[in-house]
Design an enzyme around this catalytic site. Sequence first.
Site, mmCIF file in Angstrom:
data_model
loop_
_atom_site.group_PDB
_atom_site.id
_atom_site.type_symbol
_atom_site.label_atom_id
_atom_site.label_comp_id
_atom_site.label_asym_id
_atom_site.label_seq_id
_atom_site.Cartn_x
_atom_site.Cartn_y
_atom_site.Cartn_z
ATOM 1 N N HIS A 132 -17.990 -26.721 22.387
ATOM 2 C CA HIS A 132 -18.612 -26.086 21.229
ATOM 3 C C HIS A 132 -20.133 -26.037 21.364
ATOM 4 O O HIS A 132 -20.767 -25.158 20.820
ATOM 5 C CB HIS A 132 -18.215 -26.837 19.951
ATOM 6 C CG HIS A 132 -18.633 -26.147 18.691
ATOM 7 N ND1 HIS A 132 -18.659 -26.779 17.469
ATOM 8 C CD2 HIS A 132 -19.051 -24.874 18.449
ATOM 9 C CE1 HIS A 132 -19.071 -25.935 16.539
ATOM 10 N NE2 HIS A 132 -19.315 -24.768 17.104
ATOM 11 N N GLY B 217 0.832 -1.192 0.000
ATOM 12 C CA GLY B 217 0.000 0.000 0.000
ATOM 13 C C GLY B 217 0.868 1.243 0.000
ATOM 14 O O GLY B 217 2.080 1.182 0.213
ATOM 15 N N SER B 218 0.250 2.383 -0.203
ATOM 16 C CA SER B 218 1.007 3.627 -0.364
ATOM 17 C C SER B 218 1.771 4.018 0.886
ATOM 18 O O SER B 218 2.851 4.611 0.799
ATOM 19 C CB SER B 218 0.053 4.756 -0.763
ATOM 20 O OG SER B 218 -0.987 4.888 0.206
ATOM 21 N N HIS C 213 -1.816 -2.574 5.423
ATOM 22 C CA HIS C 213 -1.980 -1.190 4.977
ATOM 23 C C HIS C 213 -2.954 -0.444 5.879
ATOM 24 O O HIS C 213 -4.168 -0.674 5.828
ATOM 25 C CB HIS C 213 -2.480 -1.181 3.535
ATOM 26 C CG HIS C 213 -2.645 0.189 2.963
ATOM 27 N ND1 HIS C 213 -1.653 1.144 3.027
ATOM 28 C CD2 HIS C 213 -3.684 0.768 2.317
ATOM 29 C CE1 HIS C 213 -2.071 2.244 2.449
ATOM 30 N NE2 HIS C 213 -3.303 2.058 2.010
ATOM 31 N N GLU D 247 3.352 2.188 2.875
ATOM 32 C CA GLU D 247 4.477 1.292 3.159
ATOM 33 C C GLU D 247 5.560 1.357 2.083
ATOM 34 O O GLU D 247 6.574 0.661 2.179
ATOM 35 C CB GLU D 247 4.004 -0.170 3.271
ATOM 36 C CG GLU D 247 2.992 -0.429 4.353
ATOM 37 C CD GLU D 247 1.578 -0.172 3.868
ATOM 38 O OE1 GLU D 247 1.166 -0.761 2.857
ATOM 39 O OE2 GLU D 247 0.890 0.646 4.491
ATOM 40 N N GLU E 212 -5.630 -8.917 2.624
ATOM 41 C CA GLU E 212 -4.849 -8.884 3.855
ATOM 42 C C GLU E 212 -5.078 -10.081 4.770
ATOM 43 O O GLU E 212 -4.171 -10.508 5.492
ATOM 44 C CB GLU E 212 -5.125 -7.578 4.610
ATOM 45 C CG GLU E 212 -4.456 -6.355 4.002
ATOM 46 C CD GLU E 212 -5.309 -5.657 2.958
ATOM 47 O OE1 GLU E 212 -6.307 -6.267 2.516
ATOM 48 O OE2 GLU E 212 -4.990 -4.512 2.572
ATOM 49 N N GLY F 223 -11.781 -21.489 14.798
ATOM 50 C CA GLY F 223 -13.073 -21.848 14.245
ATOM 51 C C GLY F 223 -13.500 -20.980 13.083
ATOM 52 O O GLY F 223 -14.494 -21.265 12.412
#
Length: 526
Positions: free
Chosen positions: A285, A33-34, A78, A36, A55, A404
């Site tokens: 669960h 991204g800009s 980002h 980084e 991501e 999960g």
Amino acid sequence: MIQSGIARGTTVRDAVFDLLRHHGMTTIFGNPGSTELPMFSDLPEGFRYVTGLQESVVVAMADGHALARRGPAFVNLHSAAGVGHAMGAIYSAFRNRAPVVITAGQQSRPLLKSDPFLFAEAPTVLPQPYVKWAIEPARAEDVPAAIARAIHIATLPPAGPVFVSIPLDDWGKSCDTPVLREVAGRAQPDPARLAEVAARLNGADSPVMVMGAGVDADDGWDGAVALAEQYQAPVWVAPLASRCSFPESHPLFAGFLPANEADIERHLGGHDLILALGAPVFTYHYERPGTIPPAGASLIQIVSDPQQAAGAVCGLSLVGNLALSLAALRDHFDQPRPPRRAPLRTFAAPAPARGISGAMALRTLQDLRPRDGIVVEEAPSSRDDVHDHLPIDRPGGFFATASGGLGYALPAAVGVALSNPGQTVLAVLGDGSSMYSIQGIWSAVEHDADVLFVILNNGGYAALRGFAGNKPVVGCDIGHLSLAAIAEAQGCPARRVSDPAELEPALREAFAARGPRLVEVMIDAG
């Protein structure tokens, strides 16, 4: 080991790369991204940048990479939007106890006073509570020290993700590099309490052991096998364990504990001592009330995670490294016990089916796969078949998500493969699970990861249907997907199989190949 720092006058960027190189973190996972760009323009020699197209895929790849290499992994996101996209995967990394160092770009410091475009308003708050530590350093020159601390916090037990937000203009500033150093994190419980546990084991008439992911994470596999054999104790896998900590073909292996109190009470009843190793007590669960521990039994837990010890609902809990604890317990062993006459668990052949069943697919995979290979699994509706027909018999041989959440295993398998060059990774996936992170196939192709993706396509979220019983559930049918076509569109060789006669030849051919490849197995739900 302590080494001297690097000379004054270096840049933040150079200092950070020196830190990463020192810790062997030369693989960087990211979606550029800009904010980084200054870090990744003209990447230093010896580093590789593994691109993910979303991501959450990036974090899951780093998660699998960290667990497989048994060391920290580095991932860059980002700003706020990228961290937001990745939050599900960050949660999984937290539950997996994966030492992932997450950095995120931030807008330049002079712009932060005016709410600029693509900035993070509260960068250290956003990933909470699913990181162990989060910081945006107050000054540019503090960035290397923050990343150094983050690496140590991530790897100290219990391991887990950490987060550092870094403004765009920090990378080119001058700084002093922190001292390059190591932090060792293995600790043994109080020897007197371990001796007490050993005495209780020696005095037990019928001890039983429950193994969780922490045994494998702490390199305790061999010690767990030796201890079980000394006491001829049945071994169960803890409910929903994300790693294998005991060979599942071993005669003392009893099976997998269900995630409810009633069934755990039924399986562990009749034993007078329960030793839970590297596992919570217990993970549930769904609600089926029972008595834990069962009547007549006492329970002892040994874990390296203080939160799991504090959260245990009963028994004695000791906190410490499993490998060290198991070695100490073996040293106190009293008298040999007669071996059991027959294995505690047998493997039945798959039941006949009209088409390809999940059991048939898993048994065929077991017959063909390399025994020293690694399996990464996320096929919820086929998990019983995985348990019954795909036994894991090596340390570090199995990874699943402890959270999960869906979407972990496909990209995680790519990260695992990149940490084990020359060894095929088998990813066993469901169709629904795959679609959460299908972009990970592009990364596998781009970086030539040696992964065989086997997708068991049953046309929907069958696990959810199973929970509902006979009641109809909306939103569970996704049958008009072709995962093979999606894989081919990303450059991955793929094949779809629906005829049982074609299953074994297709999988045999896939195992003989190298690099990323995919077999979509159409499961006959009838």
